[in-house]
Design an enzyme around this catalytic site. Sequence first.
Site, PDB file in Angstrom:
ATOM      1  N   ALA A 242       1.066  -1.031   0.220  1.00 36.08           N
ATOM      2  CA  ALA A 242      -0.121   0.320   0.456  1.00 36.08           C
ATOM      3  C   ALA A 242       1.004   1.355   0.054  1.00 36.08           C
ATOM      4  O   ALA A 242       0.777   1.738   1.227  1.00 36.08           O
ATOM      5  CB  ALA A 242      -0.754  -0.165   0.918  1.00 36.08           C
ATOM      6  N   ALA A 243       1.850   1.128  -1.279  1.00 37.93           N
ATOM      7  CA  ALA A 243       2.614   2.523  -1.707  1.00 37.93           C
ATOM      8  C   ALA A 243       2.429   3.778  -0.950  1.00 37.93           C
ATOM      9  O   ALA A 243       3.267   4.436  -0.730  1.00 37.93           O
ATOM     10  CB  ALA A 243       3.357   1.689  -2.043  1.00 37.93           C
TER      11      ALA A 243
ATOM     12  N   LYS B  12       7.204   5.183   2.703  1.00 34.22           N
ATOM     13  CA  LYS B  12       8.039   4.720   2.914  1.00 34.22           C
ATOM     14  C   LYS B  12       9.190   3.853   1.867  1.00 34.22           C
ATOM     15  O   LYS B  12      10.193   2.995   1.903  1.00 34.22           O
ATOM     16  CB  LYS B  12       7.023   2.714   3.496  1.00 34.22           C
ATOM     17  CG  LYS B  12       6.722   4.132   5.045  1.00 34.22           C
ATOM     18  CD  LYS B  12       5.870   3.684   5.410  1.00 34.22           C
ATOM     19  CE  LYS B  12       4.771   4.042   6.821  1.00 34.22           C
ATOM     20  NZ  LYS B  12       4.318   4.899   6.360  1.00 34.22           N
TER      21      LYS B  12
ATOM     22  N   GLU C 230      -0.324   0.404  -5.564  1.00 36.57           N
ATOM     23  CA  GLU C 230      -1.061   1.588  -5.373  1.00 36.57           C
ATOM     24  C   GLU C 230      -2.720   1.058  -5.984  1.00 36.57           C
ATOM     25  O   GLU C 230      -2.328   1.493  -7.034  1.00 36.57           O
ATOM     26  CB  GLU C 230      -0.813   2.790  -5.174  1.00 36.57           C
ATOM     27  CG  GLU C 230      -1.195   3.747  -5.011  1.00 36.57           C
ATOM     28  CD  GLU C 230      -2.156   3.840  -3.737  1.00 36.57           C
ATOM     29  OE1 GLU C 230      -1.587   3.766  -2.550  1.00 36.57           O
ATOM     30  OE2 GLU C 230      -3.337   4.137  -3.948  1.00 36.57           O
TER      31      GLU C 230
ATOM     32  N   ARG D 219      -3.417   8.405  -6.451  1.00 36.10           N
ATOM     33  CA  ARG D 219      -2.415   8.543  -5.875  1.00 36.10           C
ATOM     34  C   ARG D 219      -1.042   7.934  -6.540  1.00 36.10           C
ATOM     35  O   ARG D 219       0.142   7.339  -6.171  1.00 36.10           O
ATOM     36  CB  ARG D 219      -2.810   7.296  -4.335  1.00 36.10           C
ATOM     37  CG  ARG D 219      -3.793   8.633  -3.319  1.00 36.10           C
ATOM     38  CD  ARG D 219      -4.423   7.422  -2.424  1.00 36.10           C
ATOM     39  NE  ARG D 219      -3.193   7.161  -1.921  1.00 36.10           N
ATOM     40  CZ  ARG D 219      -2.971   7.982  -0.454  1.00 36.10           C
ATOM     41  NH1 ARG D 219      -3.223   9.538  -0.470  1.00 36.10           N
ATOM     42  NH2 ARG D 219      -2.086   7.530   0.209  1.00 36.10           N
TER      43      ARG D 219
ATOM     44  N   ASP E  47       1.420  -1.028   4.853  1.00 41.52           N
ATOM     45  CA  ASP E  47       1.300  -0.041   5.589  1.00 41.52           C
ATOM     46  C   ASP E  47      -0.424   0.538   5.354  1.00 41.52           C
ATOM     47  O   ASP E  47      -0.236   0.941   4.343  1.00 41.52           O
ATOM     48  CB  ASP E  47       2.247   1.163   5.123  1.00 41.52           C
ATOM     49  CG  ASP E  47       1.732   2.165   6.109  1.00 41.52           C
ATOM     50  OD1 ASP E  47       1.937   1.869   7.418  1.00 41.52           O
ATOM     51  OD2 ASP E  47       2.422   3.299   4.897  1.00 41.52           O
TER      52      ASP E  47
ATOM     53  N   CYS F 169      -1.892   3.773  10.871  1.00 43.32           N
ATOM     54  CA  CYS F 169      -1.736   5.263  11.295  1.00 43.32           C
ATOM     55  C   CYS F 169      -2.961   5.396  12.172  1.00 43.32           C
ATOM     56  O   CYS F 169      -3.683   6.759  12.295  1.00 43.32           O
ATOM     57  CB  CYS F 169      -1.336   6.402  10.728  1.00 43.32           C
ATOM     58  SG  CYS F 169      -2.378   7.025   9.861  1.00 43.32           S
TER      59      CYS F 169
END
Length: 318
Positions: free
Chosen positions: A121-122, A127, A145, A150, A190, A244
């Site tokens: 999930a870049a 990262k 992605e 995005r 991520d 997050c």
Amino acid sequence: MNAPADLPPLPPAFVALLDALVPPAWRPRVDASYTAPKAVVFRHNPLRAPDAAAVVAALAPLQPEPVAGMAGVYRLPAHDRQALTHHPLVSDGYLYLQGIASMAAVWALDPQPGEEILDLAAAPGGKTALIAARMGNTGRIAAVEPVRARFFRLKANLQRLGVRCAQLYLKDGAQVGRLVPQRFDRVLLDAPCSSEAQFTRLDPASWAHWSPRKVRASAAVQARLLRSAAQALKPGGVLVYSTCSLSPQEDECVVDALLRERDDLVPEALPWPVDLPALPGLTTWDGAPLHPGLALTRRVLPTEWTDAFFLCRLRKRG
Ligand SMILES: C[S@@+](CC[C@H](N)C(=O)[O-])C[C@H]1O[C@@H](n2cnc3c(N)ncnc32)[C@H](O)[C@@H]1O
């Protein structure tokens, strides 16, 4: 600036989550983090110029302070954020604004030169770029992605940051494990999440799209992606899962469900580069026991210089 009492309150369901998760000794510092802008953390990008000290000296009159334990990582007070964000050293890719916990996810992954890495999930690519830097632009990173806008932002960012070892895929990450099973030395997920780390009482729009329902929907997507990540990992390989979000449904509970499905994954301690304000992961939630190995995961707390972050490292048995 408004006094904290004059700022809009956080959503009650989120305050209840903080009540359940944050020990009293940490609470004043965590609460204060929602009422003031945070310090700015950034890193030197060795793919653009090898000498961090020379690049950072060129930021004068800004005077960043090095972050102990992380070479090439620096911190500036919140009031310098605009000046740094618009600095040519940032727009030209010599420096990159990145939260310290976000960098810790790549430390936890510990990519090695020459390896084959999946970043599931870049975008926007912070990262991916740090993985490439840690590998000296050797080996191969497959960066996935599915959201078109995005994806193109990811592509532009990686070009600007001098990343040459990444191949980009406009794809749903949930399909990757089935397409290339047991392929990668290391996998980073991520995951897309309810973004609770972005909440600030200075801007109520920061939680406008959040709700307990959004948390449940995120958890369902995360479960599909984590299954795919585990499937794509080689025996003996390392999988890092991060979000997050503070909600255990998106963090420990997602990993717990995977560990119930597969007995070839083992939680491992995180290589921890720096003294971050963090708690061990939960081993019970909502009255139910979770896998005991989840105590090795880490929940970074929101403070004056860190954002909330969950980090988990799993090893696939060889
Ligand atoms: C937390 S962000 C990733 C941040 C990124 N790792 C970085 O450090 O810059 C999560 C990303 O997952 C993407 N995403 C959403 N659904 C996805 C899916 N089904 N498969 C892969 N990625 C997905 C989102 O569009 C978003 O770009």
